[in-house]
Motif scaffolding. Structure first.
Motif, PDB file in Angstrom:
ATOM      1  N   LEU A   1       6.250   8.314  11.554  1.00 23.50           N
ATOM      2  CA  LEU A   1       5.856   7.283  10.601  1.00 23.50           C
ATOM      3  C   LEU A   1       4.695   6.456  11.133  1.00 23.50           C
ATOM      4  N   ILE A   2       4.715   6.144  12.435  1.00 30.32           N
ATOM      5  CA  ILE A   2       3.621   5.382  13.026  1.00 30.32           C
ATOM      6  C   ILE A   2       2.339   6.215  13.028  1.00 30.32           C
ATOM      7  N   ASN A   3       2.436   7.485  13.384  1.00 31.78           N
ATOM      8  CA  ASN A   3       1.264   8.364  13.346  1.00 31.78           C
ATOM      9  C   ASN A   3       0.634   8.369  11.964  1.00 31.78           C
ATOM     10  N   GLY A   4       1.465   8.581  10.933  1.00 27.85           N
ATOM     11  CA  GLY A   4       0.955   8.643   9.569  1.00 27.85           C
ATOM     12  C   GLY A   4       0.396   7.315   9.105  1.00 27.85           C
ATOM     13  N   GLY A   5       1.055   6.208   9.496  1.00 28.95           N
ATOM     14  CA  GLY A   5       0.591   4.896   9.086  1.00 28.95           C
ATOM     15  C   GLY A   5      -0.763   4.543   9.671  1.00 28.95           C
ATOM     16  N   VAL A   6      -0.946   4.766  10.974  1.00 32.73           N
ATOM     17  CA  VAL A   6      -2.228   4.492  11.625  1.00 32.73           C
ATOM     18  C   VAL A   6      -3.319   5.370  11.016  1.00 32.73           C
ATOM     19  N   ALA A   7      -2.993   6.632  10.781  1.00 31.29           N
ATOM     20  CA  ALA A   7      -3.966   7.556  10.192  1.00 31.29           C
ATOM     21  C   ALA A   7      -4.417   7.069   8.821  1.00 31.29           C
ATOM     22  N   GLY A   8      -3.470   6.625   7.998  1.00 31.61           N
ATOM     23  CA  GLY A   8      -3.801   6.158   6.657  1.00 31.61           C
ATOM     24  C   GLY A   8      -4.668   4.916   6.666  1.00 31.61           C
ATOM     25  N   LEU A   9      -4.375   3.967   7.540  1.00 36.30           N
ATOM     26  CA  LEU A   9      -5.141   2.715   7.618  1.00 36.30           C
ATOM     27  C   LEU A   9      -6.606   2.987   7.953  1.00 36.30           C
ATOM     28  N   VAL A  10      -6.830   3.814   8.950  1.00 43.26           N
ATOM     29  CA  VAL A  10      -8.206   4.104   9.374  1.00 43.26           C
ATOM     30  C   VAL A  10      -8.954   4.841   8.271  1.00 43.26           C
ATOM     31  N   GLY A  11      -8.299   5.838   7.673  1.00 41.99           N
ATOM     32  CA  GLY A  11      -8.959   6.637   6.636  1.00 41.99           C
ATOM     33  C   GLY A  11      -9.332   5.828   5.411  1.00 41.99           C
ATOM     34  N   VAL A  12      -8.424   5.012   4.906  1.00 43.86           N
ATOM     35  CA  VAL A  12      -8.680   4.228   3.697  1.00 43.86           C
ATOM     36  C   VAL A  12      -9.801   3.223   3.910  1.00 43.86           C
ATOM     37  N   THR A  13      -9.822   2.572   5.064  1.00 43.21           N
ATOM     38  CA  THR A  13     -10.859   1.582   5.353  1.00 43.21           C
ATOM     39  C   THR A  13     -12.248   2.204   5.267  1.00 43.21           C
ATOM     40  N   CYS A  14     -12.374   3.444   5.682  1.00 43.38           N
ATOM     41  CA  CYS A  14     -13.680   4.101   5.723  1.00 43.38           C
ATOM     42  C   CYS A  14     -14.185   4.508   4.345  1.00 43.38           C
ATOM     43  N   VAL A  15     -13.304   4.871   3.423  1.00 44.68           N
ATOM     44  CA  VAL A  15     -13.762   5.496   2.171  1.00 44.68           C
ATOM     45  C   VAL A  15     -13.436   4.676   0.924  1.00 44.68           C
ATOM     46  N   PHE A  16     -12.937   3.460   1.062  1.00 46.89           N
ATOM     47  CA  PHE A  16     -12.474   2.727  -0.115  1.00 46.89           C
ATOM     48  C   PHE A  16     -13.565   2.484  -1.163  1.00 46.89           C
ATOM     49  N   PRO A  17     -14.812   2.115  -0.801  1.00 47.21           N
ATOM     50  CA  PRO A  17     -15.826   1.894  -1.843  1.00 47.21           C
ATOM     51  C   PRO A  17     -16.027   3.105  -2.751  1.00 47.21           C
ATOM     52  N   ILE A  18     -15.967   4.306  -2.186  1.00 48.74           N
ATOM     53  CA  ILE A  18     -16.133   5.505  -3.018  1.00 48.74           C
ATOM     54  C   ILE A  18     -14.935   5.666  -3.949  1.00 48.74           C
ATOM     55  N   ASP A  19     -13.750   5.296  -3.479  1.00 44.96           N
ATOM     56  CA  ASP A  19     -12.559   5.364  -4.318  1.00 44.96           C
ATOM     57  C   ASP A  19     -12.674   4.382  -5.473  1.00 44.96           C
ATOM     58  N   LEU A  20     -13.235   3.198  -5.237  1.00 48.64           N
ATOM     59  CA  LEU A  20     -13.454   2.235  -6.310  1.00 48.64           C
ATOM     60  C   LEU A  20     -14.395   2.811  -7.366  1.00 48.64           C
ATOM     61  N   ALA A  21     -15.478   3.455  -6.926  1.00 48.42           N
ATOM     62  CA  ALA A  21     -16.410   4.074  -7.864  1.00 48.42           C
ATOM     63  C   ALA A  21     -15.724   5.168  -8.667  1.00 48.42           C
ATOM     64  N   LYS A  22     -14.857   5.928  -8.021  1.00 45.14           N
ATOM     65  CA  LYS A  22     -14.124   6.995  -8.714  1.00 45.14           C
ATOM     66  C   LYS A  22     -13.280   6.440  -9.857  1.00 45.14           C
ATOM     67  N   THR A  23     -12.558   5.348  -9.596  1.00 46.16           N
ATOM     68  CA  THR A  23     -11.714   4.747 -10.621  1.00 46.16           C
ATOM     69  C   THR A  23     -12.540   4.257 -11.800  1.00 46.16           C
ATOM     70  N   ARG A  24     -13.655   3.593 -11.517  1.00 51.33           N
ATOM     71  CA  ARG A  24     -14.482   3.053 -12.599  1.00 51.33           C
ATOM     72  C   ARG A  24     -15.133   4.158 -13.415  1.00 51.33           C
ATOM     73  N   LEU A  25     -15.570   5.226 -12.763  1.00 51.79           N
ATOM     74  CA  LEU A  25     -16.174   6.338 -13.492  1.00 51.79           C
ATOM     75  C   LEU A  25     -15.146   7.059 -14.359  1.00 51.79           C
ATOM     76  N   GLN A  26     -13.941   7.228 -13.848  1.00 54.46           N
ATOM     77  CA  GLN A  26     -12.907   7.926 -14.617  1.00 54.46           C
ATOM     78  C   GLN A  26     -12.469   7.138 -15.839  1.00 54.46           C
ATOM     79  N   ASN A  27     -12.546   5.812 -15.783  1.00 56.31           N
ATOM     80  CA  ASN A  27     -12.092   4.980 -16.886  1.00 56.31           C
ATOM     81  C   ASN A  27     -13.140   4.779 -17.969  1.00 56.31           C
ATOM     82  N   GLN A  28     -14.382   5.198 -17.725  1.00 55.51           N
ATOM     83  CA  GLN A  28     -15.418   5.063 -18.748  1.00 55.51           C
ATOM     84  C   GLN A  28     -15.121   5.990 -19.922  1.00 55.51           C
TER      85      GLN A  28
END
Length: 325
Positions: A12-39
């Protein structure tokens, strides 16, 4: 050497640390994805770069991280459950250290099913926060009379920051007050239909790609004795497997995003369920609408799972957590 098996807390700790680092790096692109999909009608954004540029211009740099707090809070249990559950299911289904393809897919199916309990409310809250800027941009600009100006200005004013502000806490309390716990799990079936196929594609593909290269030496919490893949190999395997799985399930992600979006722009459809959503998208926007945000999803998921899987295989649990034989 006898295989070592990592304890559940370590997984659980391995997966949690992995998720935190990954999300921090790519979140702006994920925001763009949500806005584009909702148009649906008004095309506020022409693509990924246009969306990010307009977001920074109207909402500031940190506007690209709207919804990041709830995502970073819940991604730890979400990624921990996903990665740990897949490992556990693989261990249970393997015989003599070997796991057939059907077993890999079944383990992925189990992992995708388990994560939905956290993924659904996380995505529900994140989507509302991410899409608020798009809805604000669709609102008509105030007239000179409304702005208190004596007449039309000859100089175009810079885009104003959206006045609409909300928080994950206010959305949660409102949903619980009006719809109960079910409000936070709106779109749960759509989330399940997205996450299960994704995991069934991703985990077997990652495992086979990660097994192709050389093995490094060192104690491992992953059940591989003292051999494991180097970080770069796990990172690249995660990127490739993640991008393939992400694009494959993009139509399901579009449906899930549309169903979980509470506030709609003018002229935009609301949906009664998965089938109604599919029918309305086809009739009003055409089949190509199901691929909206596919590039963004690949750009989000590839590095997200590459980073997450690489860190997961680095075994933060080696810092001192116990293993079981």
């Amino acid at each position: 050497m006898a295989d070592k098996r990592v304890s559940l807390p370590a997984k659980l700790i391995n997966g949690g640390v992995a998720g935190l680092v990954g999300v921090t790096c790519v979140f702006p692109i994920d925001l763009a994805k949500t806005r584009l999909q909702n148009q649906q009608g008004a095309q506020v954004y022409k693509g990924l770069l246009d969306c990010l540029a307009k977001t920074v211009r109207s909402e500031g740099y940190f506007g690209c991280y709207r919804g990041a707090a709830v995502n970073l809070t819940l991604v730890t249990p979400e990624k921990a459950i996903k990665l740990a559950a897949n490992d556990i299911f693989r261990q249970k289904l393997s015989k003599d250290g070997k796991l057939p393809l059907w077993g890999e897919m079944l383990a992925g199916c189990g992992a995708g099913t388990c994560q939905v309990v956290v993924t659904t409310p996380m995505e529900m809250l994140k989507i509302q926060l991410q899409d608020a800027g798009r809805l604000a941009a669709q609102r008509p600009a105030p007239t000179p009379a409304q702005a208190g100006a004596p007449g039309p200005s000859l100089v175009a004013a810079p885009p104003a920051r959206p006045a609409f502000r909300t928080s994950a806490t206010s959305i949660t309390l409102d949903l619980l007050r009006t719809q109960g716990l079910a409000g936070l799990y709106r779109g749960a079936w759509a989330t399940l239909f997205r996450d299960v196929p994704f995991s069934m594609i991703y985990f077997p593909l990652f495992a086979n790609l990660n097994a192709l290269g050389p093995r490094g030496v060192g104690a491992s919490c992953q059940g591989n004795g003292n051999e494991r893949a180097p970080f770069l190999q796990s990172f690249l395997s995660g990127c490739i497997a993640g991008s393939v799985a992400a694009v494959a399930v993009t139509p399901l992600d579009v449906i899930k995003t549309r169903l979980q979006t509470l506030q709609k722009g003018e002229g935009e459809d609301s949906y009664r369920g998965i089938l109604d959503c599919i029918r309305r998208i086809i009739s009003r926007e055409g089949p190509s609408a199901f691929l909206k945000g596919a590039t963004c999803r690949a750009l989000v998921i590839a590095p997200l799972f590459g980073i997450a899987q690489g860190i997961y295989f680095l075994d933060p649990c080696e810092m001192g957590l116990p293993t079981s034989s």
